[in-house]
Write an enzyme that holds these catalytic residues in place. Structure first.
Site, short mmCIF file in Angstrom:
data_model
loop_
_atom_site.label_atom_id
_atom_site.label_comp_id
_atom_site.label_asym_id
_atom_site.label_seq_id
_atom_site.Cartn_x
_atom_site.Cartn_y
_atom_site.Cartn_z
N LYS A 161 -29.56 9.86 -39.26
CA LYS A 161 -30.25 10.85 -38.41
C LYS A 161 -31.76 9.16 -38.15
O LYS A 161 -31.70 8.99 -37.19
CB LYS A 161 -31.10 11.24 -38.77
CG LYS A 161 -30.56 12.44 -39.37
CD LYS A 161 -31.58 13.84 -40.02
CE LYS A 161 -31.23 15.14 -39.59
NZ LYS A 161 -29.34 15.90 -39.74
N ASP A 197 -25.37 12.39 -50.01
CA ASP A 197 -25.42 12.32 -48.27
C ASP A 197 -26.96 12.29 -48.34
O ASP A 197 -28.00 13.08 -48.65
CB ASP A 197 -25.15 13.25 -47.96
CG ASP A 197 -25.55 14.12 -46.82
OD1 ASP A 197 -26.25 13.35 -45.51
OD2 ASP A 197 -24.42 14.96 -46.09
N PHE A 248 -25.77 20.22 -46.27
CA PHE A 248 -25.44 20.96 -45.33
C PHE A 248 -25.35 19.10 -45.15
O PHE A 248 -25.95 17.91 -45.23
CB PHE A 248 -27.24 21.27 -43.83
CG PHE A 248 -26.74 20.92 -42.92
CD1 PHE A 248 -26.65 21.85 -42.41
CD2 PHE A 248 -26.80 19.73 -41.81
CE1 PHE A 248 -25.85 21.48 -40.42
CE2 PHE A 248 -26.74 19.61 -40.70
CZ PHE A 248 -25.52 20.80 -40.17
C1 LIG Z 1 -28.07 15.88 -40.27
C2 LIG Z 1 -27.81 15.79 -40.95
C3 LIG Z 1 -26.58 15.51 -41.25
C4 LIG Z 1 -25.81 15.57 -40.09
O1 LIG Z 1 -25.50 14.52 -38.94
P1 LIG Z 1 -25.64 14.51 -37.34
O2 LIG Z 1 -25.91 13.46 -37.23
O3 LIG Z 1 -26.04 15.95 -36.60
O4 LIG Z 1 -24.54 15.09 -37.05
C5 LIG Z 1 -25.77 15.24 -42.34
N1 LIG Z 1 -26.62 15.80 -43.14
C6 LIG Z 1 -27.40 15.48 -43.84
C7 LIG Z 1 -28.13 15.81 -45.59
C8 LIG Z 1 -28.21 16.04 -42.12
O5 LIG Z 1 -30.00 16.46 -42.50
#
Ligand SMILES: *Cc1c(COP(=O)(O)O)cnc(C)c1O
Length: 404
Positions: free
Chosen positions: A252, A223, A138
């Site tokens: 986050k 990420d 994600f």
């Molecule tokens: C939540 C998340 C995102 C996206 O972050 P947003 O602030 O909602 O755009 C991207 N990568 C990972 C691994 C995430 O958990």
């Protein structure tokens, strides 16, 4: 306003893009939140791994308070004091040396994708633009981050997505190796997949990926929007695996509840030049003051030690529970990013826990996710486990009836 009134207004006026739970939170302190009707909850969702220091952490409240009176916003046309301090702190505590700040995880990943493409073009010429990512990854909801995300359910209805992304199974080095072609410029992975079901990369896999990237001239992008910043018990999740990325994205937990994201890169890879990328709000004084307080607290406030200790405690408690209820298939994760996979749907567990004063959530259909504040106490874990156990007992009765 009471809960009912807030829900009525939300259903009438908000875009209906979230499957909202009928709950309106109005106050938080530490690991606890209160709804608009005054009911108290223990919060093991924590804004989805955002409130890593709990709700309204004093150090962050103080830093934001001070900054809000001094300077809330100024353009990135100018140098910003808390921003350069934050960049320095992140550089000193990671394998990367330069930072770009934005407002969210998706934006951090967009910046990473652009930087990887620019680096490859500059170094190898045109054509080398493809990024390989993992199934069940994600990376966010903006179009390129969405294209990078290896889950079809998020793509449906939004095609055509930007080209240049290929998805391969997670923790499968051989298939990744075969997927690398002359156009590949980078591999992008979450060391621990969050939204995809709390899946931890294996050490040999990440070592192999890093080696492959070195051999084939690919950039390695991690990420760590969800798993970074202390969540796994190390400051950065990659530190568990003995490998280092070329580009790292964070968001986050970075602002402790204040919106801020970051894309960090190694010196040689940090090839953006004036005009290549920008964000009006990215790294503004207020956001950076919050993040600075958060990062200092995570690094020096005993947070990592507590995450290892209390994460281990929670993991064991969940494991014990799995031994008692056969509909629990697996317990996994790192630090305080834990998942419990069920053979039944998780929604009913989530709903029943909420009714008893515990907030958890479910990723996919059947993986309960536990991401409480990193400064949670063993006593709070005990309270959560007592509620969960009671709920699981009820689900067990139902489950036995269905399998008989
Ligand atoms: C939540 C998340 C995102 C996206 O972050 P947003 O602030 O909602 O755009 C991207 N990568 C990972 C691994 C995430 O958990």
């Amino acid at each position: 306003m009471k809960t009912g009134e807030i829900i009525t207004l939300g259903d009438r006026y908000l875009m209906q893009n979230y499957g909202r739970i009928p709950l309106a939170l109005v106050k938080g302190e530490g690991a606890r939140v209160w709804d608009a009707d005054g009911k108290e909850y223990l919060d093991f969702v924590g804004g989805i791994a955002v409130n890593s220091l709990g709700h309204c952490p004093p150090a962050v409240v103080k830093a934001v308070n001070r900054q809000v009176r001094r300077l809330m916003h100024c353009s990135n046309l100018y140098y910003i004091e808390p921003q350069v301090e934050l960049a320095k702190l992140l550089a000193e505590n990671s394998c990367c040396s330069r930072a770009f700040f934005c407002n969210s995880g998706a934006e951090a990943n967009e910046a990473a994708i652009k930087l990887a493409r620019k680096y490859a073009r500059q170094r190898y010429g045109t054509g080398k633009h493809e990024i390989i990512t993992a199934h069940n990854s994600f990376h966010g909801r903006t179009l390129a981050a969405l294209a990078a995300t290896g889950q079809d359910k998020y793509h449906k209805g939004f095609e055509p997505l930007p080209a240049g992304f290929k998805h391969v199974p997670f923790n499968d080095l051989e298939t990744l190796e075969k997927a690398v072609g002359p156009n590949t410029c980078a591999v992008m992975l979450e060391p621990v997949q969050g939204e995809g079901g709390v899946n931890v990369a294996s050490r040999p896999y990440l070592e192999g990926v890093a080696e492959l990237c070195r051999e084939r001239g690919l950039l390695l992008i991690f990420d760590e929007v969800q798993c970074g910043l202390g969540r796994t018990g190390r400051f950065l999740a990659y530190q568990h695996f003995g490998v280092e990325p070329d580009i790292l994205t964070l968001a986050k937990a970075l602002g402790g509840g204040f919106p801020i994201g970051a894309m960090l890169a190694r010196e040689e890879v940090a090839v953006f030049q004036p005009g290549d990328h920008a964000s009006t709000f990215g790294g503004n004084p207020l956001a950076c003051a919050a993040a600075l307080a958060v990062v200092k607290e995570i690094l020096h406030g005993g947070v990592l030690e507590n995450t290892v200790r209390t994460g281990g405690y929670l993991f064991n408690k969940l494991g014990e529970m799995a031994g008692r209820y056969s509909f629990i298939k697996d317990v996994r994760g790192l630090g305080l990013l834990l998942g419990m996979e069920l053979v039944v749907e998780g929604k009913e567990v989530v709903d029943r826990c909420r009714a008893k004063g515990l907030l958890i959530n479910c990723v996919g259909q059947n993986v309960l996710r536990f991401v409480p504040p990193l400064n949670i106490t063993a006593g709070e874990v005990d309270q959560a486990i007592a509620i969960l156990d009671e709920v699981m007992g009820g689900i067990w009765v139902k489950y036995r009836l269905t399998i008989l």
